[in-house]
Design a protein around this motif. Structure first.
Motif, mmCIF file in Angstrom:
data_model
loop_
_atom_site.group_PDB
_atom_site.id
_atom_site.type_symbol
_atom_site.label_atom_id
_atom_site.label_comp_id
_atom_site.label_asym_id
_atom_site.label_seq_id
_atom_site.Cartn_x
_atom_site.Cartn_y
_atom_site.Cartn_z
ATOM 1 N N LEU A 1 121.002 79.423 76.557
ATOM 2 C CA LEU A 1 120.493 80.040 77.792
ATOM 3 C C LEU A 1 119.233 80.857 77.519
ATOM 4 O O LEU A 1 118.326 80.910 78.348
ATOM 5 N N HIS A 2 119.177 81.520 76.374
ATOM 6 C CA HIS A 2 117.969 82.285 76.038
ATOM 7 C C HIS A 2 116.757 81.364 75.909
ATOM 8 O O HIS A 2 115.639 81.738 76.250
ATOM 9 N N ARG A 3 116.970 80.136 75.388
ATOM 10 C CA ARG A 3 115.847 79.230 75.129
ATOM 11 C C ARG A 3 115.440 78.411 76.349
ATOM 12 O O ARG A 3 114.409 77.741 76.320
ATOM 13 N N ALA B 1 111.263 71.715 78.670
ATOM 14 C CA ALA B 1 111.761 70.879 77.578
ATOM 15 C C ALA B 1 112.876 69.983 78.121
ATOM 16 O O ALA B 1 113.276 70.108 79.286
ATOM 17 N N ALA B 2 113.379 69.094 77.282
ATOM 18 C CA ALA B 2 114.432 68.174 77.725
ATOM 19 C C ALA B 2 115.659 68.939 78.204
ATOM 20 O O ALA B 2 116.311 68.550 79.188
ATOM 21 N N ARG B 3 115.986 70.030 77.510
ATOM 22 C CA ARG B 3 117.166 70.800 77.905
ATOM 23 C C ARG B 3 117.018 71.391 79.312
ATOM 24 O O ARG B 3 118.016 71.583 80.010
ATOM 25 N N ASP B 4 115.774 71.666 79.721
ATOM 26 C CA ASP B 4 115.567 72.204 81.073
ATOM 27 C C ASP B 4 115.864 71.156 82.145
ATOM 28 O O ASP B 4 116.473 71.468 83.170
ATOM 29 N N GLY C 1 119.465 69.111 86.225
ATOM 30 C CA GLY C 1 120.278 67.992 86.698
ATOM 31 C C GLY C 1 121.724 68.399 86.903
ATOM 32 O O GLY C 1 122.350 68.028 87.915
ATOM 33 N N VAL C 2 122.271 69.172 85.972
ATOM 34 C CA VAL C 2 123.649 69.644 86.102
ATOM 35 C C VAL C 2 123.790 70.567 87.325
ATOM 36 O O VAL C 2 124.778 70.493 88.063
#
Length: 266
Positions: free
Chosen positions: A17-19, A242-245, A250-251
């Motif tokens: 979550l921090h990143r 980034a991809a995680r964003d 999406g979630v």
């Protein structure tokens, strides 16, 4: 109780979550709130509760510290429960004089109280895992499309972030003033509501004076550094998705879609 308020505080860390990009967390918080207020049945609340606890786990923060943030709203939740228990029409299951608790009221009250707890618990992660600078940049970027209709994006983002940043500072100052007044014989814990409200006057006056003094000092410091708003201003670190964003957004969208589907089916 003042030390239990976690809103506006930032805990540095390197968790998932921090990143995340601050824009992702802001948009995700908005989508989470929409999903939370759309749900109205037990399976939906079970899913969103599991989702909320998963977010706390991913934040890497202490569970005790995060859960401590819901203590200040205990009386609000209790008030919500009582109002729904006795003011919702339906099948009477318990009666105390003119007051009648209904089965529908008990169900609605529990859902509303739990909704408030999840709202405070999960949205507090936004400020706990995002620095004030990151929040300012994220809010300003999201408001930029509205510049064309005269919305001062940078000024609004700066004001919102400063307000959040100063919440812990004002709470700390309130605690100091209360202790100083109690050392002089002030009593903030006994008496009826009117007496307690009257007893808050010696607390509010120095608190407002201190707040205005801090605001003046901050304005002077910003002027001394030639601060002139966001025009032509550059950033040391540009925001990048980034991809995680994309996965996180999406979630969040999927959570809203499932909530709306659950609402339509029940």
């Amino acid at each position: 109780m003042l030390k239990d308020i976690t809103l506006g505080q930032y805990i540095p860390g390197n968790s998932l979550l921090h990143r995340l990009d601050p824009r992702t967390k802001i948009l995700g918080s908005i989508l989470y709130i929409i999903a939370l207020f759309v749900l109205n049945d037990l399976p939906g609340y079970v899913i969103i509760t599991a989702f909320s606890f998963a977010l706390i786990f991913l934040s890497g923060l202490s569970w005790r510290y995060v859960l401590r943030g819901v203590r200040p709203i205990f009386y609000i939740v209790l008030f919500t429960l009582v109002l729904n228990f006795f003011l919702t029409p339906g099948r009477v299951v318990w009666q105390l004089g003119p007051l009648k608790a209904t089965a529908e009221g008990i169900r609605l009250g529990i859902f509303m109280g739990w909704r408030l707890l999840l709202l405070v618990l999960t949205t507090s992660l936004l400020t706990l895992t995002s620095s004030p600078i990151a929040l300012t940049d994220g809010i300003e970027y999201l408001l930029n499309p509205f510049r064309g209709i005269g919305v001062p994006a940078h000024e609004l983002a700066m004001m919102m972030t400063i307000a959040l940043r100063f919440i812990p500072t004002l709470l700390e100052e309130t605690d100091k003033i209360m202790k100083a007044q109690m050392a002089r014989g002030a009593d903030f814990e006994t008496g009826n509501i009117v007496q307690r409200a009257r007893g808050m006057i010696p607390l509010l006056v120095p608190l407002f004076v201190g707040a205005f003094r801090r605001a003046d000092d901050l304005a002077t410091a910003m002027e001394a550094r030639c601060y002139q708003g966001g025009v032509g201003r550059t950033r040391l670190r540009e925001l990048k998705f980034a991809a995680r964003d994309f996965v996180a957004l999406g979630v969040s969208v999927l959570l809203v879609v499932l909530s709306v589907a659950d609402r339509l089916l029940h």
